[in-house]
Design an enzyme around this catalytic site. Structure first.
Site: not given
Ligand code: MN
Length: 753
Positions: A75, A100, A104-105, A168, A288
């Site tokens: 990812h 990124h 957080e993770d 993201d 169109d």
């Molecule tokens: Mn992400």
């Protein structure tokens, strides 16, 4: 506009069965392909930094997997690739994208990132972490809007935060199949509501179209599939048409010695659907379905001349529609977009849209201005800076509630631009829908505050005049002019509105200061007790939010002295331990207590009064057909006749019900619930509250709003006198833009009454 790419089928858990060794090889392979896209800026130092970021990310995510079963590191690698290739950010962006999700993770800290890559990367990741935290922690939609607002605040710090967030989101949308379906829908709605418009505003047209299409795929899967199918079915026919259309152009351009690439591209699924819905037509009637793009290899000094030469050559061959010529080269869009658009009549009487631009303009159109200029050449761009500072202004204006803010922000995202001129020929860009007064404020706040009107092409127009493209506007002002509350109705920019609000507040405060003695003098003739308590009591009785409103109203001679007198008397009696009989004072609704005027319900066929209360399940109001149900050992409970609870009690408990009727004439307000449904249109809340408080002059007790997935649902508790007023209110509410359904709340499930 972009090619709808049929995504490679995503791997699912069961099909993800590489051995650890194979996985390592796959990760290395994807990393190499990321490096390939970074080649334009990949010197030795940058290569080393990106390598380091990659290693740290691999290590940090080493035990994590995506829902599909694949290693999580895929990812961030993919987000980094999008950041470099599709948005055009450089080394800093790629490093931040790779990392990124780490803070957080995983166990990685911002401090560690700062040590390794410095302050700029750390700040970007901090921004991304905050946004992400905001999103995960709440499911409440109002909260989400507030979060979105906070996210936009990061625009002011570093626009790369938003750009990487978009990358993201794009990757998450591309792999959304792996999510459970309820999450799919939520993410898809959020994407179409917030992220696609944002991409649009930042000039990332390809990403915007793809986000819209991917969102549509989950929101309206059937429609989406049917358009994809029809596009595929008609592809060969369309290709042939494009070929025939292009051929003579090719010849002319070559003869003129112009180097150019000409291609025909299908429009995005969502733009086709948009057209079908807007014009209420079938797929087959959308003429169109594709546009022709001519990209010139001209040097910057010749690009404008060459584009116009191409225009001349095309219109020699095909008849142009004069209303469809757009010159975004002489005056680029605010997001930096430059291009020349025309629509011509092609073979078989079909209209064909043509975009003419240079290769440089094309790069801006595809990757957005932000990336292209600001972070590659290190040159600030005035147009982008101007937009960002506008957003910042909106965000920082304290008056805004979040709903209002989103309304205004969406307006900004979607609004078309118009161009107007000052008398000296200076060009101003304004949003479509702006008024002469907006323009005055745009030129200068002081000019706005003193504006009395304008001259457009030498003709006098009012403040509220809506500007048209190409207007030459002279603002007229006067020293003695003062802004009035009505100005808020025809101002469109947040900045000007806030300035006027502030002015009105100042004005009001000054008048209140002046009115204070006047009010107190008069009050002293009514009572000796003029302390804080009394003042609050009076303000409350008159339904005013503060004591200073009393002073203000008294200064402008708009105060109702007999009501003041009443408030004073009530206080007096109360302080003597004497309660005021309810029937003596048809009082205003106050707080939570229902105001009940006892003699206003009589039993049918007699004029005998009885004590009663109103059933909270159905909230009857005068005009309703009502029924009284005697409660054991206490007063009568009055229901509406069609109330399920009444019916239930009636049929099961053998209670005696008593037909009752309203005693007309007593001026009492009753609490009534109304529910609304509609699309979450801009200004819907202000429209509703305008009807209730301004047009109908009713008191609202509460309003609760649930806005989710673009659908707006509201419940309003309002005090009103009878069913006639209610019907009038419902009728007016139905006319508010965006409102689809308005009903009185009828509880359908029996509950305890
Ligand atoms: Mn992400």
């Amino acid at each position: 506009m972009y090619f709808y790419k049929v995504q490679k089928p995503t791997l699912t858990v069961s099909s993800w069965n590489l051995t650890p060794d194979e996985e390592i090889k796959e990760i290395a392979k994807r990393y190499r392909s990321l490096l390939k896209t970074c080649r334009p800026f990949l010197d030795k130092a940058n290569r080393k930094l990106i390598r380091r970021a990659f290693e740290i990310a691999v290590d940090a995510h080493k035990d994590m997997r995506r829902r599909s079963g694949e290693p999580y590191i895929f990812h961030p690698i993919e987000v980094a690739r999008i950041t470099a290739e599709e948005i055009g950010l450089g080394t800093t962006g790629v490093i931040a994208a790779l990392l990124h999700d780490t803070v957080e993770d995983t166990g990685l800290t911002l401090g560690e990132i700062e040590n390794e890559f410095g302050n700029v990367v750390a700040r970007i990741i901090d921004g991304l972490t905050k946004i992400s935290g905001l999103y995960n922690k709440s499911s409440d939609s109002t909260q989400q809007l507030e979060n979105f607002r906070k996210m936009l605040l990061t625009l002011a710090d570093d626009i790369r935060v938003i750009l990487i967030k978009l990358a993201d989101r794009l990757h998450n949308m591309r792999t959304l199949d792996n999510m459970p379906s309820d999450k799919q829908l939520k993410i898809a709605h959020e994407t179409s509501y917030l992220f696609a418009p944002l991409a649009h505003r930042l000039g990332l047209y390809n990403i915007k179209s793809e986000l819209e299409d991917l969102a549509l795929k989950y929101i309206e899967p059937e429609t989406f599939r049917s358009i994809v199918r029809k596009l595929q079915e008609t592809k060969s026919k369309r290709d042939r048409y494009i070929r025939d259309f292009i051929e003579p152009l090719h010849k002319k351009l070559t003869e003129a010695g112009l180097q150019a690439e000409i291609k025909g591209r299908p429009k995005s699924i969502s733009s086709i659907l948009h057209k079908m819905k807007k014009q209420n037509i079938e797929f087959e009637e959308v003429y169109d379905l594709f546009a022709i793009r001519i990209i010139l290899d001209s040097p910057p000094s010749l690009e404008k001349t060459d584009c116009w030469q191409v225009y001349a050559l095309i219109t020699d061959q095909y008849q142009p529609n004069p209303n469809r010529l757009r010159d975004w080269i002489s005056t680029p869009k605010i997001n930096g977009y430059e291009s020349l658009h025309t629509t011509v009549m092609g073979p078989e009487g079909k209209w064909v849209e043509i975009q003419i631009r240079s290769r440089r303009m094309n790069a801006v159109a595809e990757k957005g201005l932000a990336a292209h200029w600001k972070y590659k050449d290190q040159d600030g761009d005035p147009a982008l800076d101007a937009w960002i500072s506008k957003v910042r202004e909106m965000l920082e204006s304290p008056q805004h509630n979040t709903m209002e803010f989103m309304d205004e922000f969406k307006l900004q995202l979607y609004s078309k631009e118009i161009f107007v001129f000052t008398p000296k020929g200076h060009l101003l860009k304004m949003s479509a829908g702006s008024t002469a007064l907006d323009m005055a404020f745009e030129i200068h706040t002081e000019l706005g505050l003193k504006c009395i009107g304008a001259k457009v092409h030498h003709k006098l127009v009012p403040l509220s005049y809506v500007l048209k493209n190409g207007d030459q506007v002279e603002i007229l002002s006067s020293k003695i002019q003062e802004p009035g509350p009505d100005w808020l109705d025809f101002l469109t920019t947040a900045k000007a509105k806030n300035r006027v609000r502030q002015h009105l507040r100042d004005q009001r405060r000054k008048l209140a200061e002046k009115g204070q003695n006047k009010f107190l003098d008069k009050l002293q003739t009514m009572t000796t007790e003029v302390g804080e308590d009394m003042l609050h009591r009076i303000a409350f009785h008159l339904g005013l939010p503060s004591v200073s409103d009393l002073y203000y109203l008294s200064e402008i001679n708009k105060i109702n002295w007999s009501e003041v007198q009443q408030a004073v008397r009530r206080k007096y009696r109360k302080s003597n331990g004497d309660t005021l009989p309810a029937e003596a004072s048809p009082e205003r609704p106050n707080g939570d207590a229902l105001v009940i005027n006892h003699p206003s319900v009589w039993m049918d066929g007699s004029d005998r009064e009885f004590r009663y209360s109103l059933a909270p399940c159905c909230n009857p109001i005068p005009g309703d057909e009502i029924v009284g149900i005697p409660q054991p050992g206490s007063e009568m409970l009055v229901h509406r006749q069609n109330c399920l609870n009444a019916a239930l009690t009636h049929s099961t408990a053998h209670h005696r019900t008593i037909r009752t009727r309203w005693n007309k004439g007593a001026r009492v307000a009753f609490l009534t619930g109304i529910q609304l449904r509609g699309v979450d249109d801009k200004g819907i809340i202000s429209g509703i509250s305008r009807v209730i408080t301004e047009e109908m002059q009713l008191n609202m007790r509460s309003i609760s709003v649930l806005s989710e997935d673009g659908i707006f649902e509201g419940q309003i508790m309002v005090y009103l006198e009878d069913t006639q007023v209610l019907q009038d209110l419902l009728r007016r509410l139905r006319k508010v833009k965006g409102v689809h359904k308005v009903d009185r709340i009828e509880k359908s499930t029996p509950n305890e009454a």
